[in-house]
Design an enzyme around this catalytic site. Structure first.
Site, mmCIF file in Angstrom:
data_model
loop_
_atom_site.group_PDB
_atom_site.id
_atom_site.type_symbol
_atom_site.label_atom_id
_atom_site.label_comp_id
_atom_site.label_asym_id
_atom_site.label_seq_id
_atom_site.Cartn_x
_atom_site.Cartn_y
_atom_site.Cartn_z
ATOM 1 N N ARG A 88 29.774 130.143 -74.980
ATOM 2 C CA ARG A 88 28.826 129.141 -75.480
ATOM 3 C C ARG A 88 27.978 129.720 -76.614
ATOM 4 O O ARG A 88 27.723 129.055 -77.615
ATOM 5 C CB ARG A 88 27.928 128.670 -74.326
ATOM 6 C CG ARG A 88 27.036 127.519 -74.702
ATOM 7 C CD ARG A 88 26.289 126.975 -73.501
ATOM 8 N NE ARG A 88 25.139 127.780 -73.175
ATOM 9 C CZ ARG A 88 24.338 127.569 -72.128
ATOM 10 N NH1 ARG A 88 24.598 126.587 -71.282
ATOM 11 N NH2 ARG A 88 23.299 128.330 -71.916
ATOM 12 N N ARG A 94 10.862 130.851 -58.730
ATOM 13 C CA ARG A 94 11.797 131.935 -59.049
ATOM 14 C C ARG A 94 11.359 133.258 -58.453
ATOM 15 O O ARG A 94 12.103 134.231 -58.544
ATOM 16 C CB ARG A 94 11.846 132.106 -60.561
ATOM 17 C CG ARG A 94 13.075 131.537 -61.253
ATOM 18 C CD ARG A 94 12.818 131.698 -62.714
ATOM 19 N NE ARG A 94 13.924 131.782 -63.585
ATOM 20 C CZ ARG A 94 14.297 130.802 -64.399
ATOM 21 N NH1 ARG A 94 13.724 129.637 -64.349
ATOM 22 N NH2 ARG A 94 15.251 131.006 -65.265
ATOM 23 N N ARG A 131 24.318 131.050 -81.100
ATOM 24 C CA ARG A 131 23.043 131.537 -80.544
ATOM 25 C C ARG A 131 23.014 133.059 -80.663
ATOM 26 O O ARG A 131 23.405 133.773 -79.740
ATOM 27 C CB ARG A 131 22.914 131.164 -79.076
ATOM 28 C CG ARG A 131 22.946 129.681 -78.825
ATOM 29 C CD ARG A 131 22.614 129.485 -77.371
ATOM 30 N NE ARG A 131 22.752 128.095 -76.969
ATOM 31 C CZ ARG A 131 22.307 127.629 -75.822
ATOM 32 N NH1 ARG A 131 21.705 128.428 -74.962
ATOM 33 N NH2 ARG A 131 22.461 126.371 -75.503
#
Ligand code: AMP
Length: 196
Positions: free
Chosen positions: A129, A90, A135
């Protein structure tokens, strides 16, 4: 077959789902550094304790910790004939580390599959989501921060692999099967046959 692959793409582009499909089609392990960090957090290991606050804030875990973790994982017998890395490398330092690690074995990356998707569409998908799955820590701020960190730190590493002619761009918007079919085609074109 031997295949050393990387899958990249912004958060929410469906990398994890596609990684599992490609890996099982090719008979190689899918290795997600995010999953390994999350397991360490859940198990309360010293690594997990160091990583947790950074992960919660959408920031990256330091390269030395991440590189050591990948070195250990790639030394496992199931990764000898190949692997699919998801979420690593990354940063440019991680690219250099991985290059050196593979060179020790006389190996190299065969292909980087880049999932391409519009950033605003991804933010909307992730917010939906987060709401559906409750979440609470996935706030719009954190979701946007993850996209920003990806653009700043990870998008440039794709350029390194592009210069080597190793990147296959795949449209990441669509159903799991549609995207999977596009990836399978990209792999076949490169001689990495797989019914994904
Ligand atoms: P992911 O599931 O791949 O989005 O990873 C979740 C989180 O784990 C990231 O937001 C980072 O905090 C951490 N992480 C995963 N992979 C790396 C990596 N290669 N380098 C640094 N941090 C990472």
């Amino acid at each position: 077959m031997s295949a050393r692959l990387i899958i990249v793409g912004p958060p929410g582009a469906g990398k994890g789902t596609q990684a599992g499909r490609i890996a099982s089609a090719l008979g190689i392990p899918a290795i997600s550094t995010g999953d390994i960090f999350r397991k360490n957090v859940a198990d309360g290991t010293p690594l997990g304790q160091r990583a947790k606050a950074l992960m919660d804030a959408g920031e990256y875990v330091p390269d030395d910790l991440t590189n050591a973790l990948v070195r250990d994982r790639l030394a496992e017998p199931d990764a000898e004939q190949g692997f699919l890395l998801d979420g690593y490398p990354r940063t440019t330092a991680q690219v250099e580390y991985l290059d050196a690690l593979l060179a020790e074995q006389g190996a190299a990356i065969d292909l980087v599959v880049q999932l391409v998707a519009d950033q605003e569409a991804l933010v909307a998908r992730l917010l939906k989501r987060a709401g559906e799955q409750g979440r609470a820590d996935d706030t719009e701020e954190t979701i946007r921060r993850r996209q920003q960190v990806y653009q700043e730190q990870t998008a440039p590493i794709v350029a390194v692999y592009q210069e080597r002619g190793l990147v296959a761009d795949v449209d990441g918007l669509g159903t799991v099967d549609e995207v999977g079919d596009r990836i399978a085609e990209a792999l076949t074109t490169r001689g990495l046959t797989a019914a994904v």
